[in-house]
Design a protein around this motif. Sequence first.
Motif, PDB file in Angstrom:
ATOM      1  N   ARG A 114       0.806  -1.218   0.000  1.00 22.46           N
ATOM      2  CA  ARG A 114       0.000   0.000   0.000  1.00 22.46           C
ATOM      3  C   ARG A 114       0.845   1.276   0.000  1.00 22.46           C
ATOM      4  N   SER A 119      -5.656   2.291  -1.410  1.00 19.71           N
ATOM      5  CA  SER A 119      -6.723   1.325  -1.675  1.00 19.71           C
ATOM      6  C   SER A 119      -7.193   1.506  -3.111  1.00 19.71           C
ATOM      7  N   ASP A 124      -9.765  -3.957  -2.503  1.00 21.15           N
ATOM      8  CA  ASP A 124     -10.986  -4.145  -1.705  1.00 21.15           C
ATOM      9  C   ASP A 124     -11.701  -5.439  -2.059  1.00 21.15           C
TER      10      ASP A 124
END
Length: 587
Positions: A114, A119, A124
């Motif tokens: 990350r 995100s 997700d």
Amino acid sequence: MGYDDILQHLGGFGRYQRRIYVLLCLPAISCAFHKLAGVFLLAAPDYRCRLPYELENATYPMPDERLTLAYPIDTLTGKFSTCNYLDANFTDDYWAGGTPAAGVRPCNHWVYDRTKFESSTVTDWDMVCDRNWLRASADSLFMVGVMLGSIGFGYLSDKYGRKPIFFASLVLQVIFGVLAGIAPEFLTYTLARMVVGATTSGVFLVAYVIAMEMVGPSDRLYAGVVCMMFFSVGYMLTAAFAYFIHGWRMLQIALTLPGVLFLCYWLFIPESARWLLSNGRPTEAITLIEKIAKCNKLTVPQEALDKLVEEDKAQQQEDTNEPKPSLLDIFKHPNLRRKAMLIFFDWFVNSLTYYGLSWNTNNLGGNPLLNFVISGAVEIPAYSFLLVTLNRWGRRTILCGCMIFAGMMLLTTMAVPASQQWLIVVLAMLGKMAITSSYGTVYVFSAEQFPTVIRNVALGASSTSARVGGILAPYFNLLGDYWQPLPLLIFGALAFVGGVLSLLLPETHNQKLPETIADGENFGKHKTVPGSGTGTSGIMVAGGGGGDRDVERTAEELQVLSKPEPATDGEEMASDTLKAGEDKNKY
């Protein structure tokens, strides 16, 4: 007397026209947000399997000595597998033993790096490994929406007017843009983005059409280039949003909300005067023309207005009596059929390569944000190049030269060592710049190849070929997961072949444009002397009309409307062949 003649009485590109033109160029920025947002919304960061003993908040880095004991080698990539892990108990004794387990198990959960992307939809909803086709499908279905929008909103704007469809598209774009940002799962997100894709056609369609109608013939070439530069600015600004907003949901919503500002345009943006005339509402059209004249402190002679209304009625009657051509007419004649297949292939390749390169910046190595900005920035010199050369060097020379150059640059990446990522980026960006120029040329070039009676239908078919390229581009980019240069090599090979094959098409610059099917069949069979026909240094094409138009991409492709030369009888004849499409606003 046509509407363009009325524009001369309105001062050409006067104060009122400049104001409306700038306002209508701004939505191009918003449309660029949505078209390029997928690069960040669907970003796939580095990832690895989450081992059985790791918690959900596990971090991506892992010591090299443990990697060899945790993951098998992927025989295809030669790297540690990201979709399988070794079937071991991962106790302290196993780590200390130093002997990798023999068995392999598939991953059920993943740990993502990350550091670049906080995100994305990929992280997700775990769209990796055997689910990686989902991220390609999301972009692909977005382009399906763009295609359906260009057909549907094009038809609706012809029937109900430009202004109401423009605002209906804006409202839908805002609603479904926000819905995509709060979507709980992949299906809702993808369907919402598909609707957003359709609305980019609706917004860009009407804004571009009205903007170009505000511009006189002598300024359309420059107005078209500037409009496309607004899109390129939006392209680059998308990276600025992604730089400050690291979560995909907030990014999607942030890219959508600027569209709300354009809703206030209802107070400023007029209906299309051309549309009012062609739909039996001359009183409103005359009122608008007089309003523009008053703002520019000019007066339009009453006899000019009367003649405009009379000629428009005659034109509508003529259009009603004319038989509707069919796409099949193209394929009944060998020379037309050969040229059409070459042109369809050029549209397919240009769209595939343009979108493939635009969406592939994360896979080039280096800084993905910087790659993205450069990819947008190179479009400005690409469009400026057309502004300078399109009416000097000829269409075929630029189309073939740019496609071959793009192909050579992309194919050269195969010889670049993996350690020289910067060189791969440079070559890819040179290819992107060249394909942008060729994409801008192919619209004008192909429009001039087809005879007047079939031009709009043929351009509709060409746009469908382009859409197929855009729909397939994300799946080609997926091949980069297995070998990084592979998408670039495919794009390069197709561009090179397309450029070479385009040499088989006849030059159209300074040639008499074909009017009938017979003219189109004969055009290019025999060598012609430049300037021997009509001195059309360009074509005032309004693109495919009704349902078969590529209206949204018409603007992106730089629908170049050339600066007319001193009128000759030949030029007036060529202008007449295009008048029907022009009067109907078929951009």
